[in-house]
Enzyme design. Structure first.
Site, mmCIF file in Angstrom:
data_model
loop_
_atom_site.group_PDB
_atom_site.id
_atom_site.type_symbol
_atom_site.label_atom_id
_atom_site.label_comp_id
_atom_site.label_asym_id
_atom_site.label_seq_id
_atom_site.Cartn_x
_atom_site.Cartn_y
_atom_site.Cartn_z
ATOM 1 N N LYS A 74 0.839 -1.198 0.000
ATOM 2 C CA LYS A 74 0.000 0.000 0.000
ATOM 3 C C LYS A 74 0.882 1.259 0.000
ATOM 4 C CE LYS A 74 -3.890 -2.293 2.317
ATOM 5 N NZ LYS A 74 -4.796 -2.271 3.487
ATOM 6 N N TYR A 107 -12.091 -2.660 -3.766
ATOM 7 C CA TYR A 107 -12.686 -2.822 -2.438
ATOM 8 C C TYR A 107 -14.222 -2.808 -2.493
ATOM 9 C CZ TYR A 107 -8.252 -2.429 0.145
ATOM 10 O OH TYR A 107 -7.000 -2.670 0.690
ATOM 11 N N ARG A 163 -1.977 -14.630 3.390
ATOM 12 C CA ARG A 163 -2.682 -13.943 4.486
ATOM 13 C C ARG A 163 -1.958 -14.165 5.814
ATOM 14 N NH1 ARG A 163 -7.061 -10.384 3.723
ATOM 15 N NH2 ARG A 163 -8.007 -11.168 5.631
ATOM 16 N N ARG A 190 2.676 -7.251 8.946
ATOM 17 C CA ARG A 190 2.038 -6.185 9.729
ATOM 18 C C ARG A 190 2.525 -6.214 11.186
ATOM 19 N NH1 ARG A 190 -3.811 -7.591 7.110
ATOM 20 N NH2 ARG A 190 -3.782 -6.160 5.334
ATOM 21 N N ASN A 227 -1.888 -0.169 7.362
ATOM 22 C CA ASN A 227 -1.369 -1.521 7.620
ATOM 23 C C ASN A 227 -0.507 -2.090 6.480
ATOM 24 O OD1 ASN A 227 -3.471 -2.016 5.904
ATOM 25 N ND2 ASN A 227 -4.581 -3.410 7.253
ATOM 26 N N HIS A 268 -1.744 -5.531 1.336
ATOM 27 C CA HIS A 268 -3.019 -6.191 1.039
ATOM 28 C C HIS A 268 -2.736 -7.608 0.565
ATOM 29 C CE1 HIS A 268 -6.886 -7.145 -0.842
ATOM 30 N NE2 HIS A 268 -6.162 -7.624 -1.846
ATOM 31 N N GLU A 305 -9.118 -10.048 -8.373
ATOM 32 C CA GLU A 305 -8.147 -8.968 -8.169
ATOM 33 C C GLU A 305 -7.030 -9.032 -9.214
ATOM 34 O OE1 GLU A 305 -7.108 -9.422 -4.019
ATOM 35 O OE2 GLU A 305 -9.111 -8.824 -3.369
HETATM 36 N N1 UDP Z 1 -9.709 -0.992 7.333
HETATM 37 C C1 UDP Z 1 -9.794 0.145 8.105
HETATM 38 N N2 UDP Z 1 -10.571 0.108 9.246
HETATM 39 C C2 UDP Z 1 -11.234 -1.015 9.620
HETATM 40 C C3 UDP Z 1 -11.144 -2.162 8.827
HETATM 41 C C4 UDP Z 1 -10.364 -2.125 7.690
HETATM 42 O O1 UDP Z 1 -9.194 1.165 7.791
HETATM 43 O O2 UDP Z 1 -11.901 -0.996 10.647
HETATM 44 C C5 UDP Z 1 -8.877 -0.957 6.119
HETATM 45 C C6 UDP Z 1 -7.532 -1.666 6.312
HETATM 46 O O3 UDP Z 1 -6.548 -0.935 5.581
HETATM 47 C C7 UDP Z 1 -7.792 -3.009 5.684
HETATM 48 C C8 UDP Z 1 -8.708 -2.632 4.518
HETATM 49 O O4 UDP Z 1 -9.539 -1.625 5.065
HETATM 50 O O5 UDP Z 1 -6.584 -3.639 5.258
HETATM 51 C C9 UDP Z 1 -9.548 -3.729 3.955
HETATM 52 O O6 UDP Z 1 -10.280 -4.342 4.990
HETATM 53 P P1 UDP Z 1 -10.406 -5.914 5.079
HETATM 54 O O7 UDP Z 1 -11.437 -6.238 6.099
HETATM 55 O O8 UDP Z 1 -10.588 -6.487 3.716
HETATM 56 O O9 UDP Z 1 -8.973 -6.343 5.683
HETATM 57 P P2 UDP Z 1 -7.736 -7.091 5.005
HETATM 58 O O10 UDP Z 1 -8.307 -8.099 4.033
HETATM 59 O O11 UDP Z 1 -6.895 -6.039 4.313
HETATM 60 O O12 UDP Z 1 -6.987 -7.733 6.135
HETATM 61 MG MG MG Z 2 -9.679 -7.865 2.514
#
Ligand code: UDP
Ligand code: MG
Length: 153
Positions: A12, A52, A88, A105, A115, A118, A129
Site C-alpha cells: 500500500k 474494495y 494472508r 504487519r 497496515n 493487502h 483482483e
Molecule cells: N480498514 C480500516 N478500518 C477497519 C477495517 C479495515 O481502515 O476498521 C482498512 C484496512 O486498511 C484493511 C482494509 O480496510 O486492510 C480492507 O479491509 P479488510 O477487512 O478487507 O482487511 P484485510 O483483508 O486487508 O486484512
Molecule cells: Mg480484505
C-alpha cells in the site's frame, strides 16, 4: 489448495513511502513463492472502489479509498502451494496490533488504517483482483528451484 494457486499481494502507499517494498518481496521470494506479475501504479479512486467493492458502505470506506489513492502502490501476483491462505498468514491480522511478530504487519505496522499491505482473502477474490490489476495477463515460466521447494510425496 493447489500447487499453482495464485494470490494478489499489494504494498500500500504507506509501505511504498516507508521503503518496505523490497522487504515484502523478499519474504515471498524466500518462502518459495514464484513472482508472476509486478507493477508500481498510482491507482485512481474509481479503480480502488472496484478493488474494495465488497467494503462499500463500511464507515471506513471513503478514508480507505483516499489512503490507497494517496500514492503509488506495488501490485504483485505470487504463485505456489496454498498461496492465498499462506499469503494472508504472512501478512498478519487486519489490525496490526493483533498481528503476531514475524508477520509483515506484526513487524512493520501499528494502525489498521496504515497496515502497509493487502492480500487476497480467497481463491475466488484473488482471481478477480488479478484480472482487475493485471488485465494484460501474468507471466508463465518454470523456476529451476521448484524441485527443491516441492516434492512428489
Ligand atoms: N480498514 C480500516 N478500518 C477497519 C477495517 C479495515 O481502515 O476498521 C482498512 C484496512 O486498511 C484493511 C482494509 O480496510 O486492510 C480492507 O479491509 P479488510 O477487512 O478487507 O482487511 P484485510 O483483508 O486487508 O486484512
Ligand atoms: Mg480484505
Amino acid at each position: 489448495m493447489s500447487f499453482n494457486e495464485r494470490t494478489y499481494i499489494m504494498v500500500k502507499p504507506d509501505g511504498v513511502q516507508r521503503g518496505l517494498v523490497g522487504k515484502i518481496i523478499a519474504r515471498f521470494e524466500e518462502r518459495g513463492f514464484k513472482l508472476i506479475a509486478l507493477k508500481l501504479v498510482q491507482a485512481t479512486e474509481e479503480h480502488l472502489e472496484k478493488h474494495y467493492a465488497d467494503l462499500k458502505g463500511k464507515p471506513f470506506f471513503p478514508g480507505l479509498v483516499k489512503y490507497m489513492a494517496s500514492g503509488p502502490v506495488v501490485g504483485m501476483v505470487w504463485q505456489g502451494l496454498d498461496a492465498v491462505k499462506t499469503g494472508r498468514a504472512m501478512l498478519g491480522a487486519t489490525n496490526p496490533l493483533a498481528s503476531v511478530p514475524g508477520t509483515i504487519r506484526g513487524d512493520y505496522a501499528l494502525s489498521v488504517g496504515r497496515n502497509i499491505c493487502h492480500g487476497s482473502d480467497a481463491v475466488e477474490s484473488a482471481e478477480k483482483e488479478i484480472a482487475l490489476w493485471f488485465p494484460e495477463g501474468v507471466a508463465q515460466y518454470t523456476q529451476a528451484q521448484e524441485s527443491w521447494i516441492f516434492s512428489d510425496n
